[in-house]
Design a protein around this motif. Structure first.
Motif, PDB file in Angstrom:
ATOM      1  N   THR A   1       8.029  -3.937  -4.842  1.00 61.64           N
ATOM      2  CA  THR A   1       7.284  -2.913  -5.581  1.00 61.64           C
ATOM      3  C   THR A   1       7.589  -3.070  -7.071  1.00 61.64           C
ATOM      4  O   THR A   1       8.586  -3.700  -7.440  1.00 61.64           O
ATOM      5  CB  THR A   1       7.684  -1.494  -5.138  1.00 61.64           C
ATOM      6  OG1 THR A   1       9.098  -1.327  -5.355  1.00 61.64           O
ATOM      7  CG2 THR A   1       7.358  -1.264  -3.668  1.00 61.64           C
ATOM      8  N   LYS A   2       6.745  -2.473  -7.917  1.00 62.60           N
ATOM      9  CA  LYS A   2       6.971  -2.550  -9.355  1.00 62.60           C
ATOM     10  C   LYS A   2       8.351  -2.009  -9.723  1.00 62.60           C
ATOM     11  O   LYS A   2       9.080  -2.622 -10.480  1.00 62.60           O
ATOM     12  CB  LYS A   2       5.900  -1.738 -10.101  1.00 62.60           C
ATOM     13  CG  LYS A   2       4.515  -2.359 -10.017  1.00 62.60           C
ATOM     14  CD  LYS A   2       3.445  -1.414 -10.536  1.00 62.60           C
ATOM     15  CE  LYS A   2       3.387  -1.414 -12.040  1.00 62.60           C
ATOM     16  NZ  LYS A   2       2.185  -0.662 -12.520  1.00 62.60           N
ATOM     17  N   GLY A   3       8.684  -0.873  -9.164  1.00 59.51           N
ATOM     18  CA  GLY A   3       9.959  -0.224  -9.461  1.00 59.51           C
ATOM     19  C   GLY A   3       9.826   0.683 -10.676  1.00 59.51           C
ATOM     20  O   GLY A   3       9.028   0.422 -11.577  1.00 59.51           O
ATOM     21  N   HIS A   4      10.599   1.743 -10.704  1.00 60.04           N
ATOM     22  CA  HIS A   4      10.472   2.728 -11.791  1.00 60.04           C
ATOM     23  C   HIS A   4      11.697   3.631 -11.896  1.00 60.04           C
ATOM     24  O   HIS A   4      12.460   3.779 -10.951  1.00 60.04           O
ATOM     25  CB  HIS A   4       9.240   3.609 -11.534  1.00 60.04           C
ATOM     26  CG  HIS A   4       9.305   4.332 -10.225  1.00 60.04           C
ATOM     27  ND1 HIS A   4       8.834   3.788  -9.061  1.00 60.04           N
ATOM     28  CD2 HIS A   4       9.816   5.542  -9.888  1.00 60.04           C
ATOM     29  CE1 HIS A   4       9.029   4.630  -8.063  1.00 60.04           C
ATOM     30  NE2 HIS A   4       9.642   5.703  -8.535  1.00 60.04           N
ATOM     31  N   PHE A   5      11.847   4.230 -13.073  1.00 56.22           N
ATOM     32  CA  PHE A   5      12.668   5.425 -13.254  1.00 56.22           C
ATOM     33  C   PHE A   5      11.736   6.612 -13.051  1.00 56.22           C
ATOM     34  O   PHE A   5      10.514   6.468 -13.183  1.00 56.22           O
ATOM     35  CB  PHE A   5      13.225   5.488 -14.678  1.00 56.22           C
ATOM     36  CG  PHE A   5      14.333   4.506 -14.969  1.00 56.22           C
ATOM     37  CD1 PHE A   5      15.656   4.831 -14.691  1.00 56.22           C
ATOM     38  CD2 PHE A   5      14.050   3.263 -15.533  1.00 56.22           C
ATOM     39  CE1 PHE A   5      16.674   3.925 -14.972  1.00 56.22           C
ATOM     40  CE2 PHE A   5      15.069   2.350 -15.811  1.00 56.22           C
ATOM     41  CZ  PHE A   5      16.392   2.684 -15.524  1.00 56.22           C
TER      42      PHE A   5
ATOM     43  N   GLY B   1       7.453  12.453 -11.737  1.00 61.08           N
ATOM     44  CA  GLY B   1       6.713  11.464 -12.534  1.00 61.08           C
ATOM     45  C   GLY B   1       7.297  10.059 -12.396  1.00 61.08           C
ATOM     46  O   GLY B   1       8.420   9.877 -11.908  1.00 61.08           O
ATOM     47  N   HIS B   2       6.513   9.041 -12.801  1.00 66.35           N
ATOM     48  CA  HIS B   2       6.932   7.640 -12.682  1.00 66.35           C
ATOM     49  C   HIS B   2       6.938   6.993 -14.053  1.00 66.35           C
ATOM     50  O   HIS B   2       5.953   7.080 -14.781  1.00 66.35           O
ATOM     51  CB  HIS B   2       5.969   6.873 -11.767  1.00 66.35           C
ATOM     52  CG  HIS B   2       5.981   7.347 -10.358  1.00 66.35           C
ATOM     53  ND1 HIS B   2       5.308   8.471  -9.946  1.00 66.35           N
ATOM     54  CD2 HIS B   2       6.601   6.861  -9.249  1.00 66.35           C
ATOM     55  CE1 HIS B   2       5.503   8.652  -8.650  1.00 66.35           C
ATOM     56  NE2 HIS B   2       6.283   7.687  -8.193  1.00 66.35           N
ATOM     57  N   ASP B   3       8.039   6.344 -14.392  1.00 63.47           N
ATOM     58  CA  ASP B   3       8.160   5.654 -15.670  1.00 63.47           C
ATOM     59  C   ASP B   3       8.383   4.164 -15.398  1.00 63.47           C
ATOM     60  O   ASP B   3       9.477   3.738 -15.014  1.00 63.47           O
ATOM     61  CB  ASP B   3       9.328   6.269 -16.454  1.00 63.47           C
ATOM     62  CG  ASP B   3       9.615   5.516 -17.746  1.00 63.47           C
ATOM     63  OD1 ASP B   3       8.828   4.609 -18.107  1.00 63.47           O
ATOM     64  OD2 ASP B   3      10.628   5.827 -18.393  1.00 63.47           O
TER      65      ASP B   3
ATOM     66  N   ASP C   1       0.857  -1.187   0.000  1.00 63.88           N
ATOM     67  CA  ASP C   1       0.000   0.000   0.000  1.00 63.88           C
ATOM     68  C   ASP C   1       0.892   1.235   0.000  1.00 63.88           C
ATOM     69  O   ASP C   1       1.939   1.254   0.656  1.00 63.88           O
ATOM     70  CB  ASP C   1      -0.870   0.049   1.269  1.00 63.88           C
ATOM     71  CG  ASP C   1      -2.018  -0.941   1.248  1.00 63.88           C
ATOM     72  OD1 ASP C   1      -2.705  -1.024   0.207  1.00 63.88           O
ATOM     73  OD2 ASP C   1      -2.233  -1.615   2.265  1.00 63.88           O
ATOM     74  N   VAL C   2       0.468   2.254  -0.733  1.00 71.88           N
ATOM     75  CA  VAL C   2       1.190   3.528  -0.780  1.00 71.88           C
ATOM     76  C   VAL C   2       0.242   4.619  -0.270  1.00 71.88           C
ATOM     77  O   VAL C   2      -0.893   4.718  -0.752  1.00 71.88           O
ATOM     78  CB  VAL C   2       1.657   3.855  -2.216  1.00 71.88           C
ATOM     79  CG1 VAL C   2       2.377   5.188  -2.265  1.00 71.88           C
ATOM     80  CG2 VAL C   2       2.537   2.745  -2.773  1.00 71.88           C
ATOM     81  N   TYR C   3       0.690   5.388   0.705  1.00 73.55           N
ATOM     82  CA  TYR C   3      -0.102   6.503   1.251  1.00 73.55           C
ATOM     83  C   TYR C   3       0.598   7.788   0.832  1.00 73.55           C
ATOM     84  O   TYR C   3       1.615   8.166   1.410  1.00 73.55           O
ATOM     85  CB  TYR C   3      -0.187   6.405   2.770  1.00 73.55           C
ATOM     86  CG  TYR C   3      -0.850   5.135   3.249  1.00 73.55           C
ATOM     87  CD1 TYR C   3      -2.230   5.077   3.438  1.00 73.55           C
ATOM     88  CD2 TYR C   3      -0.102   3.977   3.486  1.00 73.55           C
ATOM     89  CE1 TYR C   3      -2.843   3.904   3.857  1.00 73.55           C
ATOM     90  CE2 TYR C   3      -0.715   2.807   3.910  1.00 73.55           C
ATOM     91  CZ  TYR C   3      -2.079   2.778   4.089  1.00 73.55           C
ATOM     92  OH  TYR C   3      -2.679   1.610   4.511  1.00 73.55           O
TER      93      TYR C   3
ATOM     94  N   THR D   1       4.356   7.216   2.382  1.00 68.70           N
ATOM     95  CA  THR D   1       4.828   6.000   3.034  1.00 68.70           C
ATOM     96  C   THR D   1       4.454   4.841   2.118  1.00 68.70           C
ATOM     97  O   THR D   1       3.449   4.897   1.409  1.00 68.70           O
ATOM     98  CB  THR D   1       4.166   5.784   4.404  1.00 68.70           C
ATOM     99  OG1 THR D   1       2.751   5.776   4.226  1.00 68.70           O
ATOM    100  CG2 THR D   1       4.551   6.866   5.404  1.00 68.70           C
ATOM    101  N   THR D   2       5.283   3.815   2.131  1.00 69.79           N
ATOM    102  CA  THR D   2       4.975   2.575   1.430  1.00 69.79           C
ATOM    103  C   THR D   2       5.050   1.458   2.458  1.00 69.79           C
ATOM    104  O   THR D   2       5.982   1.423   3.269  1.00 69.79           O
ATOM    105  CB  THR D   2       5.986   2.310   0.291  1.00 69.79           C
ATOM    106  OG1 THR D   2       5.951   3.399  -0.627  1.00 69.79           O
ATOM    107  CG2 THR D   2       5.658   1.012  -0.450  1.00 69.79           C
ATOM    108  N   VAL D   3       4.047   0.582   2.442  1.00 65.78           N
ATOM    109  CA  VAL D   3       4.024  -0.569   3.341  1.00 65.78           C
ATOM    110  C   VAL D   3       4.027  -1.819   2.472  1.00 65.78           C
ATOM    111  O   VAL D   3       3.059  -2.076   1.758  1.00 65.78           O
ATOM    112  CB  VAL D   3       2.751  -0.577   4.216  1.00 65.78           C
ATOM    113  CG1 VAL D   3       2.800  -1.721   5.217  1.00 65.78           C
ATOM    114  CG2 VAL D   3       2.588   0.757   4.926  1.00 65.78           C
TER     115      VAL D   3
HETATM  116  C1  PAN Z   1       7.718   5.751  -4.209  1.00 60.46           C
HETATM  117  C2  PAN Z   1       7.108   4.541  -4.944  1.00 60.46           C
HETATM  118  C3  PAN Z   1       6.352   3.584  -4.038  1.00 60.46           C
HETATM  119  C4  PAN Z   1       5.739   2.385  -4.800  1.00 60.46           C
HETATM  120  O1  PAN Z   1       6.716   6.587  -3.765  1.00 60.46           O
HETATM  121  O2  PAN Z   1       6.268   5.021  -5.960  1.00 60.46           O
HETATM  122  O3  PAN Z   1       7.221   3.076  -3.057  1.00 60.46           O
HETATM  123  O4  PAN Z   1       6.633   1.840  -5.719  1.00 60.46           O
HETATM  124  P1  PAN Z   1       6.243   1.768  -7.278  1.00 60.46           P
HETATM  125  O5  PAN Z   1       5.826   3.153  -7.667  1.00 60.46           O
HETATM  126  O6  PAN Z   1       7.511   1.348  -7.959  1.00 60.46           O
HETATM  127  O7  PAN Z   1       5.132   0.794  -7.410  1.00 60.46           O
HETATM  128  C5  PAN Z   1       8.620   6.488  -5.194  1.00 60.46           C
HETATM  129  O8  PAN Z   1       9.681   6.017  -5.504  1.00 60.46           O
HETATM  130  N1  PAN Z   1       8.160   7.626  -5.741  1.00 60.46           N
HETATM  131  O9  PAN Z   1       8.903   8.299  -6.647  1.00 60.46           O
END
Ligand code: PAN
Ligand code: ZN
Length: 185
Positions: free
Chosen positions: A87-91, A159-161, A55-57, A72-74
């Motif tokens: 978590t999915k993970g991202h750039f 932003g999330h990629d 979960d992400v708050y 927060t991430t749980v």
């Molecule tokens: C975090 C992440 C969060 C969830 O807030 O977004 O931990 O991980 P995913 O987005 O990879 O699912 C963050 O890195 N924000 O930039």
């Protein structure tokens, strides 16, 4: 940047819950299709249940340069096969933006990698604050038996990629080997 009024939230370090104005995002097993190493174990688990992995708050601020977003991430304890829930993970979409993760509870890893193939792993326990530099993709995982809770802060316009991670995955994985977490290349 528009003028915004100062505000505060309360964070429960045990549950990761944040008082309003927070937006909750729930990621279940079915949201992480194709990301775990053991795809047979993934399909088998999904045929029985679709557990919440994390979960992400998110503390809501304008998504504009100058503001700082945070959440927060749980991540709940569990594994797909021998691989810990992650978590999915991202750039970041704006790749030259950094982030700071501070562990509040539990035990986990922060995995990071660059597009040119470098990778790093940082063990996260309460009080550890990790710096994710610009250009480094990031993923977290829970390798303990209780919820893993961390607080992250990043530029609100970053932003999330997710595309590159969905396509190529992460270089490093953390698996249970002889009852203990092991970071594998
Ligand atoms: C975090 C992440 C969060 C969830 O807030 O977004 O931990 O991980 P995913 O987005 O990879 O699912 C963050 O890195 N924000 O930039
Ligand atoms: Zn991020």
């Amino acid at each position: 940047t528009k003028l915004t009024f100062p505000f505060k939230v309360d964070i429960d370090f045990a549950t990761g819950h944040v008082t309003a104005p927070a937006k909750v995002l729930t990621r279940r097993l079915s949201d992480l299709q194709g990301l775990f190493m053991d795809s047979a174990a993934y399909e088998q688990m999904l045929s029985r249940e679709n557990p919440v992995l994390y979960d992400v708050y998110e503390i809501q601020v304008p998504e504009e340069a100058g503001h700082l977003a945070s959440c927060t991430t749980v991540i709940y304890p569990g594994k797909v096969g021998k691989e810990y829930f992650f978590t999915k993970g991202h750039f970041h979409t704006i790749e030259e933006t950094a982030e700071i993760y501070t562990c509040l509870r539990g035990e986990g890893y922060l995995l990071m990698m660059t597009r040119d193939g470098r990778s790093r792993a940082i063990k996260m326990t309460p009080g550890v604050s990790a710096y994710i530099p610009p250009y480094w993709a990031h993923r977290t995982l829970n390798c303990g038996g209780e919820p893993f809770v961390f607080y992250g802060v990043w530029p609100a316009d970053a932003g999330h990629d997710y595309a590159a991670i969905l396509d190529k995955g992460f270089k490093q994985r953390v698996m249970e080997v002889d009852g203990k977490p092991a970071v594998t290349e």
